[in-house]
Scaffold this motif. Structure first.
Motif, mmCIF file in Angstrom:
data_model
loop_
_atom_site.group_PDB
_atom_site.id
_atom_site.type_symbol
_atom_site.label_atom_id
_atom_site.label_comp_id
_atom_site.label_asym_id
_atom_site.label_seq_id
_atom_site.Cartn_x
_atom_site.Cartn_y
_atom_site.Cartn_z
ATOM 1 N N ASN A 190 -16.862 46.539 0.027
ATOM 2 C CA ASN A 190 -15.899 47.617 -0.156
ATOM 3 C C ASN A 190 -16.195 48.680 0.882
ATOM 4 O O ASN A 190 -17.100 48.518 1.710
ATOM 5 N N PRO A 216 -14.561 45.550 -5.251
ATOM 6 C CA PRO A 216 -13.827 46.205 -4.159
ATOM 7 C C PRO A 216 -13.691 47.713 -4.343
ATOM 8 O O PRO A 216 -13.390 48.423 -3.378
ATOM 9 N N LEU A 278 -9.578 47.206 2.372
ATOM 10 C CA LEU A 278 -10.138 45.849 2.336
ATOM 11 C C LEU A 278 -9.124 44.827 2.825
ATOM 12 O O LEU A 278 -9.458 43.920 3.597
ATOM 13 N N PRO A 287 -9.421 40.392 -2.433
ATOM 14 C CA PRO A 287 -10.367 41.165 -3.237
ATOM 15 C C PRO A 287 -10.218 40.847 -4.723
ATOM 16 O O PRO A 287 -9.112 40.590 -5.203
#
Length: 331
Positions: A190, A216, A278, A287
């Motif tokens: 993350n 994440p 992400l 994620p």
């Protein structure tokens, strides 16, 4: 599934179609204070995720010692199996005494059958080793996983959280010896936990391995609900779980300040900007989000519609320098 709000992509070099967000199922259980501990509410979240186009569900045998798998199995019972991608994991301790954990041939095969029973399915789409087993030769582990694929009980195999040299060893052993090859990796990744950029992620990029990041939102830190100057309240995860409170560092607050600023500029939430960051990473496939409420799920899903600029991505990344091993942590 009634809609396709969440787009789909392929997992690494495979043709397997997965949603660009995976639903993490660790919260569906009663093992820890921060878990949902309500089967009906858990099933409602899973059903809403499926309705929003998420077809990728990630659990593990060790999550509440099988309870999470049971809840997932109950929730998917009336959905089209051929559209779903069910992922689970093996390694952790499932019982006291000999052969209760690890990646031996015995434990892997026994636990695969136990997971199939709890999930109520005939096969597992993605069967992942949860950690590296220092006590079992990788050849034995790969042989057992290959057996499960050959028997039709598993479609693909994946891995999670290990040193880069260990993952490289597993990949070249599979190539040299003709075993089934890992197609995915689950790293902790993350905007504030970027150590894998100096460890696993370059390997995944080079080998075309699907990357499915866990945590994440850094245990809730990146949702923006915590404040630098105030102690976390008693009903938040950070109040009881050091995993989240350990994120309270000056560098990480600086990252969060940038995320909050971009969120304000875009009329979005910090969680959405964190997930969008992400999704902007070329190496990332999907994620793993872990909402405990339907409104949090819907908030997370809205992140797929946010496309950050290169400058915004760099603003978020700038305060951190990726390093492996993590400073101050025993890996």
């Amino acid at each position: 599934m009634s809609s396709d709000t969440v787009p789909h992509t392929t997992l690494g070099s495979t043709g397997l179609e997965v949603s660009e967000l995976a639903l993490g199922c660790m919260n569906f259980g009663s093992e820890a204070e921060w878990m949902i501990d309500d089967r009906e509410k858990s099933r409602e979240i899973i059903h809403r995720a499926l309705d929003l186009g998420i077809n990728f569900l990630d659990t593990a045998n060790v999550y509440s010692t099988g309870e999470s798998e049971e809840i997932v199995g109950e929730a998917i019972a009336n959905y089209r199996r051929d559209e779903l991608v069910i992922a689970t994991k093996v390694f952790g301790e499932m019982h006291d005494g000999p052969n209760g954990q690890g990646l031996s041939r015995k434990h892997i095969i026994d636990q695969a059958h136990a997971s199939l029973d709890r999930l109520g399915v005939d096969y597992i789409d993605l069967y992942q080793i949860h950690r590296w087993d220092e006590n079992t030769p990788i050849e034995e582990t790969l042989s057992a996983l290959t057996h499960l694929v050959d028997e039709g009980l598993v479609r693909y195999i994946g891995a999670s959280t290990m040193a880069g040299w260990q993952f490289s060893k597993a990949l070249y052993t599979a190539d040299i010896e003709g075993y089934e090859r890992f197609v995915s990796m689950q790293p902790e990744y993350n905007a504030v936990d970027r150590h894998e950029e100096a460890n696993l992620l370059p390997i995944c990029a080079e080998e075309d391995i699907g990357v499915v990041p866990w945590s994440p939102l850094a245990g809730g830190f990146l949702t923006g609900k915590y404040d630098r100057d105030n102690e976390p309240s008693g009903d938040t995860r950070a109040a009881t779980d050091e995993y989240t409170s350990n994120r309270f560092t000056d560098e990480n607050w600086a990252v969060l300040e940038e995320i909050r600023s971009i969120a304000d500029e875009r009329d979005a939430t910090p969680a959405q900007i964190s997930l969008a960051w992400l999704l902007a990473q070329d190496v990332v496939t999907a994620p793993i989000i872990g909402p405990r409420r339907i409104d949090h799920l819907e908030e997370n899903v809205a992140a797929v519609d946010i496309s950050l600029t290169d400058a915004e991505v760099e603003r978020i990344a700038q305060p951190k320098f990726p390093q492996w091993p993590q400073e101050g942590k025993d890996r």
